[in-house]
Design a protein around this motif. Sequence first.
Motif, PDB file in Angstrom:
ATOM      1  N   PRO A 117       0.814  -1.226   0.000  1.00 20.02           N
ATOM      2  CA  PRO A 117       0.000   0.000   0.000  1.00 20.02           C
ATOM      3  C   PRO A 117       0.844   1.270   0.000  1.00 20.02           C
ATOM      4  N   ALA A 118       0.238   2.357  -0.463  1.00 23.07           N
ATOM      5  CA  ALA A 118       0.874   3.671  -0.407  1.00 23.07           C
ATOM      6  C   ALA A 118       0.805   4.203   1.020  1.00 23.07           C
ATOM      7  N   PRO A 119       1.690   5.125   1.394  1.00 19.34           N
ATOM      8  CA  PRO A 119       1.603   5.753   2.728  1.00 19.34           C
ATOM      9  C   PRO A 119       0.238   6.409   2.929  1.00 19.34           C
ATOM     10  N   LYS A 120      -0.215   6.449   4.157  1.00 17.01           N
ATOM     11  CA  LYS A 120      -1.542   6.996   4.449  1.00 17.01           C
ATOM     12  C   LYS A 120      -1.631   8.487   4.154  1.00 17.01           C
ATOM     13  N   ASN A 121      -0.500   9.181   4.163  1.00 18.13           N
ATOM     14  CA  ASN A 121      -0.515  10.627   3.912  1.00 18.13           C
ATOM     15  C   ASN A 121      -0.308  10.963   2.431  1.00 18.13           C
ATOM     16  N   GLN A 122      -0.463   9.984   1.549  1.00 16.02           N
ATOM     17  CA  GLN A 122      -0.259  10.209   0.123  1.00 16.02           C
ATOM     18  C   GLN A 122      -1.272  11.222  -0.414  1.00 16.02           C
ATOM     19  N   VAL A 123      -0.789  12.127  -1.254  1.00 16.86           N
ATOM     20  CA  VAL A 123      -1.650  13.155  -1.850  1.00 16.86           C
ATOM     21  C   VAL A 123      -2.702  12.502  -2.735  1.00 16.86           C
ATOM     22  N   ASN A 124      -3.913  13.066  -2.722  1.00 21.56           N
ATOM     23  CA  ASN A 124      -5.017  12.575  -3.538  1.00 21.56           C
ATOM     24  C   ASN A 124      -4.589  12.396  -4.999  1.00 21.56           C
ATOM     25  N   TRP A 125      -4.873  11.218  -5.551  1.00 22.47           N
ATOM     26  CA  TRP A 125      -4.399  10.894  -6.897  1.00 22.47           C
ATOM     27  C   TRP A 125      -5.008  11.788  -7.967  1.00 22.47           C
ATOM     28  N   GLU A 126      -6.290  12.072  -7.887  1.00 21.67           N
ATOM     29  CA  GLU A 126      -6.948  12.889  -8.905  1.00 21.67           C
ATOM     30  C   GLU A 126      -6.291  14.258  -9.010  1.00 21.67           C
ATOM     31  N   SER A 127      -6.049  14.894  -7.889  1.00 25.49           N
ATOM     32  CA  SER A 127      -5.408  16.211  -7.895  1.00 25.49           C
ATOM     33  C   SER A 127      -3.982  16.117  -8.414  1.00 25.49           C
ATOM     34  N   ARG A 128      -3.270  15.124  -7.935  1.00 23.43           N
ATOM     35  CA  ARG A 128      -1.855  14.972  -8.291  1.00 23.43           C
ATOM     36  C   ARG A 128      -1.677  14.710  -9.781  1.00 23.43           C
TER      37      ARG A 128
END
Length: 291
Positions: A117-128
């Motif tokens: 899994p990605a880190p829990k604080n990962q930036v929202n994919w849609e925005s990124r």
Amino acid sequence: MVKFKNVSMTLIDKGWSGDKKYCMTNAQGEKYLLRISPKEKYEFIKKMTDIQRTVTALTVPNPQTIDFGKCDDGVYLVQTWVFGSDAKDIIPHLSSSDQYSYGIESGRLLQIIHSIPAPKNQVNWESRFNQKMNSKIQSYNQCEIQFEGSEHLINYIKANRYLLANRPQCLQHGDYHIGNMMIEDDKIVIIDFERYDFGDPWEEFNRIVWCAQISPSFASGMLDGYFNDDIPDQFWRLLALYISSNLLSSIPWAIPFGENEIQTMLEQAKEVLTWYDNMTNTSPTWYTRKC
């Protein structure tokens, strides 16, 4: 690198990372891969070695770290040597069935990598990823070299941004394609994790273009292996989006590397637009499901 005294080194002139790579052979004839990176990459490479250990524990074959640290030239990384051949040189000469089987294996290995899994604080994919696509469109529009049909890619991107909403994120190899695989003892070994990232697992397939150009059977097998013979309809639409985005950035990327790379990317863009009939079909013509 105290333990690696009295070694011979041969430069490996492959890849695009900018790091220096060597085949290092000790007095006993044992071979290792030595990579020298800029000093500012220390934390990144440290994290990469941790990720590779995790991937190994999940039974994905890849080079193992023997030694790692700082040196006068930057950061050194010593890994086990893969005694095999480049998959891109071996697979196209096999039967279609064997090419497909290796594709199945590569898809299942990627499935395992994506289980992390990605880190829990990962930036929202849609925005990124929307920001990334905006940047790529801008760079392409400002590029001195354009290619016929690029408007179809841009229009497809604009019409399908909504597909990015609520996408999950996980570990990505970052450059997963046949050029970063080797065949050792008839098994695939995954190499070059230095572009690892966290993001939408389906974005990882944006490099499948390279696989399909070399072996459509291998590329088809990769998808069937990853999805266990049940590819979702939405995947095809998102894959077309990710490939469109990648193609736009390929020309600005190629310019510093010279005319040969520019022509390679222009030819690839032409071929991809043919696969997708100028983005009017979302399923590429090279995909063939094995009956």
